[in-house]
Design a protein around this motif. Structure first.
Motif, PDB file in Angstrom:
ATOM      1  N   LYS A  20       0.820  -1.213   0.000  1.00  6.36           N
ATOM      2  CA  LYS A  20       0.000   0.000   0.000  1.00  6.36           C
ATOM      3  C   LYS A  20       0.855   1.265   0.000  1.00  6.36           C
ATOM      4  N   ALA A  21       2.054   1.195   0.582  1.00  7.14           N
ATOM      5  CA  ALA A  21       2.945   2.361   0.528  1.00  7.14           C
ATOM      6  C   ALA A  21       3.393   2.585  -0.911  1.00  7.14           C
ATOM      7  N   MET A  22       3.733   1.516  -1.607  1.00  8.81           N
ATOM      8  CA  MET A  22       4.158   1.631  -3.004  1.00  8.81           C
ATOM      9  C   MET A  22       3.029   2.224  -3.852  1.00  8.81           C
ATOM     10  N   GLU A  23       1.835   1.676  -3.680  1.00  7.04           N
ATOM     11  CA  GLU A  23       0.684   2.176  -4.441  1.00  7.04           C
ATOM     12  C   GLU A  23       0.403   3.642  -4.114  1.00  7.04           C
ATOM     13  N   GLY A  24       0.462   3.959  -2.812  1.00  7.79           N
ATOM     14  CA  GLY A  24       0.143   5.317  -2.377  1.00  7.79           C
ATOM     15  C   GLY A  24       1.103   6.348  -2.941  1.00  7.79           C
ATOM     16  N   VAL A  25       2.398   6.065  -2.878  1.00  7.03           N
ATOM     17  CA  VAL A  25       3.384   7.025  -3.379  1.00  7.03           C
ATOM     18  C   VAL A  25       3.246   7.164  -4.890  1.00  7.03           C
ATOM     19  N   THR A  40       0.177   9.171  -5.738  1.00 10.69           N
ATOM     20  CA  THR A  40       0.339  10.580  -5.370  1.00 10.69           C
ATOM     21  C   THR A  40       1.252  11.301  -6.348  1.00 10.69           C
ATOM     22  N   VAL A  41       2.397  10.687  -6.656  1.00  7.26           N
ATOM     23  CA  VAL A  41       3.341  11.340  -7.560  1.00  7.26           C
ATOM     24  C   VAL A  41       2.702  11.550  -8.933  1.00  7.26           C
ATOM     25  N   PHE A  42       2.001  10.538  -9.437  1.00 10.49           N
ATOM     26  CA  PHE A  42       1.376  10.683 -10.751  1.00 10.49           C
ATOM     27  C   PHE A  42       0.244  11.714 -10.699  1.00 10.49           C
ATOM     28  N   SER A  44      -0.959   2.703   5.030  1.00  9.12           N
ATOM     29  CA  SER A  44       0.295   3.276   4.543  1.00  9.12           C
ATOM     30  C   SER A  44       0.080   4.097   3.273  1.00  9.12           C
ATOM     31  N   ARG A  45      -0.931   3.777   2.482  1.00  2.76           N
ATOM     32  CA  ARG A  45      -1.143   4.512   1.231  1.00  2.76           C
ATOM     33  C   ARG A  45      -1.613   5.945   1.483  1.00  2.76           C
ATOM     34  N   LEU A  79       0.848  10.102   2.726  1.00  2.00           N
ATOM     35  CA  LEU A  79       1.198  11.295   1.957  1.00  2.00           C
ATOM     36  C   LEU A  79       0.110  12.366   1.957  1.00  2.00           C
ATOM     37  N   VAL A  84      10.153   4.074  -3.999  1.00  2.00           N
ATOM     38  CA  VAL A  84       9.255   4.348  -5.122  1.00  2.00           C
ATOM     39  C   VAL A  84       9.498   5.752  -5.657  1.00  2.00           C
TER      40      VAL A  84
END
Lengths: 329, 329
Positions: free
Chosen positions: A233-238, A241-243, B210-211, B214, B238
């Protein structure tokens, strides 16, 4: 080959499972796709274009996202998910796929199919995206919140066999998710698991940090369900967000829109990076039969990818091989 | 106000600590900065420009990144890190800052300063970046790998007090890092901690995924050191990867380079997102004195930010307040 598809599970049901099944039926005529769910919801979508290898199996109930998993599986015995699970158990299907409630699907694995001999806790094993788009099989990603070192060993063995048999990868590199790369790092669980993995008949490469997953420094990532879920979920979240910020910035002025248009193919390449659609389809490893979790947000294309993955797993003889390996213990 | 700075710790030592101290000394004339380390490495960098509020304290040894933390702190009693810790203990400095070996710095906290009464395990509390650039204080991020529910409660109380006193945030929202937002989600640790946090005198808002970090849906994020570390490194990994690919794509052709030049201010905004330099300086909460971890890769600017954070913490009376709160128990 027969695959039961939960036609009522996921954010875009029944359209996505039905369309995905139709696309798969056209591409793989040897595969029989059984759409499980309410006939009056499914049949209209098939009207006038139902091929010979697509059928409907009736189930009157639906397990929703808010249902408490174990109770729902026990009570809603005529739900699409439970009926599909029973078809696998009874041999009416070689595998089942669902994009519905993940907890309930794991409960179907435990309560309908049952644990495999020698496996204490089944593990959910999705592919994490990597820079080279090959992906890393990670397990467990949410089935087992309080894992013991022995569970992590079983995940390592099952994950290794999956990548070898289903993905044709010889000697898959197995890494242990940890807070540092040196041996001796981590919590009690990973320290003990490190020792067990070091002595197992796998290609164990040691500890792997979460920051390195995207560069694919291993092929199988072993972790407990809690930290695996935090990682995913951290990977998905970042990434989201960045995109999201990128999109906002690129449409903020006429000048930026113009420049962004020039860069369209480049952005497409970047976006592909975290697009895990083609990796869709996470097996629940360690139960007596093949259960594949499709992402809740799956569209028809993602559903078709999950079917492709499931086909390959059936063809590879994964389940008999796992049963042979662990049943002896 | 006197701050001891480990001049030998971090990837860019001694230059970064020295330059950071010089910049801070110019901005805050009321602050005395004591550079601790090898005089023959530090003095040349100060030649001809040593202000009155910068001094050097000699330490002959260095604890390196590869040193085993506890052993290094016990044996290298004349290392820059240990000497700076002793200065805090003896009242010769109000706080210390180091960009060196994190494990060793935590060992300095435990062995030189000692645990605060009422605190079982100190926690490291950096700021995680957020979309609005305000940041979330997360603890523990690596000091305590096998946390118990009571430890998480202590983190919640300390983190809440830190944000209130040091950052001037009234009623900081405390979230518990978990795999789902509903109560009852998680592993044994988070389930038990959820109950404890719900009964504590803090503004507990429940589980946080975690997502969502941010988007700053909480001000204090409570977690065990293992999952916190997995989260932090996944976010960094990421972000670094996506920006790396972005850079590669934008320099892949003349056309893309031209468009990228037009978008330079936009990309600067995006890059700022994950730039945590201004959040540099993570306190080790729960020891008898103020120890601040500066990021290992800190340059002079990041070092100055860590000094700014440390100044504010000293001025706020954080340590006496924490001691008053927990000492009574």
């Amino acid at each position: 080959m027969r695959i039961a598809i939960d036609a009522m599970g996921g954010d875009h049901a029944p359209e996505a499972p039905v369309e995905g099944a139709l696309a798969a039926a056209a591409e793989w005529p040897d595969t029989e796709l059984i759409l499980v769910g309410k006939p009056d919801a499914i049949e209209p979508l098939l009207a006038g274009r139902k091929p010979a290898n697509v059928s409907v199996a009736a189930a009157t109930e639906i397990i929703g996202g808010e249902d408490e998993p174990v109770r729902a599986v026990r009570r809603k015995t005529d739900s699409s998910m439970v009926v599909a699970g029973k078809m696998v158990k009874e041999g009416a299907a070689d595998a089942m796929i669902s994009a519905g409630n993940t907890g309930a699907l794991m409960a179907v694995g435990l309560l309908v199919l049952g644990r495999m001999n020698g496996i204490e806790r089944p593990g959910l094993a999705p592919m994490l995206p990597t820079l080279d788009r090959v992906g890393v099989l990670a397990l467990d990603l949410g089935a087992n919140m309080d894992a013991k070192p022995e569970h992590l060993l079983q995940y390592a063995l099952m994950g290794s066999m999956y990548r070898e048999k289903v993905h044709g990868l010889p000697k898959p590199r197995v890494g242990l998710l940890n807070v540092g790369t040196e041996p001796g790092k981590g919590n009690e669980l990973t320290k003990a698991a490190f020792e067990l993995l070091g002595g197992a008949p796998i290609h164990f490469i040691g500890n792997v940090e979460s920051r390195d997953v995207l560069t694919r420094n291993c092929d199988v990532l072993v972790c407990d369900g809690f930290s695996g879920n935090i990682l995913l979920k951290a990977m998905e979240g970042v990434a989201d967000t960045v995109f999201g910020v990128l999109k906002k910035e690129l449409t903020s002025s006429l000048k930026s829109k113009l420049a962004a248009a020039m860069l369209r193919p480049n952005f497409r390449n970047i976006r592909k990076l975290m697009d895990s659609k083609e990796h869709n389809g996470a097996p629940l490893l360690g139960v007596n039969g093949l259960i594949v979790k499709s992402h809740g947000s799956s569209d028809a294309v993602a559903t078709k990818f999950a079917i492709r993955q499931t086909r390959t797993a059936i063809e590879s003889g994964l389940i008999p091989a796992l049963a042979g390996e662990f049943g002896r213990k």
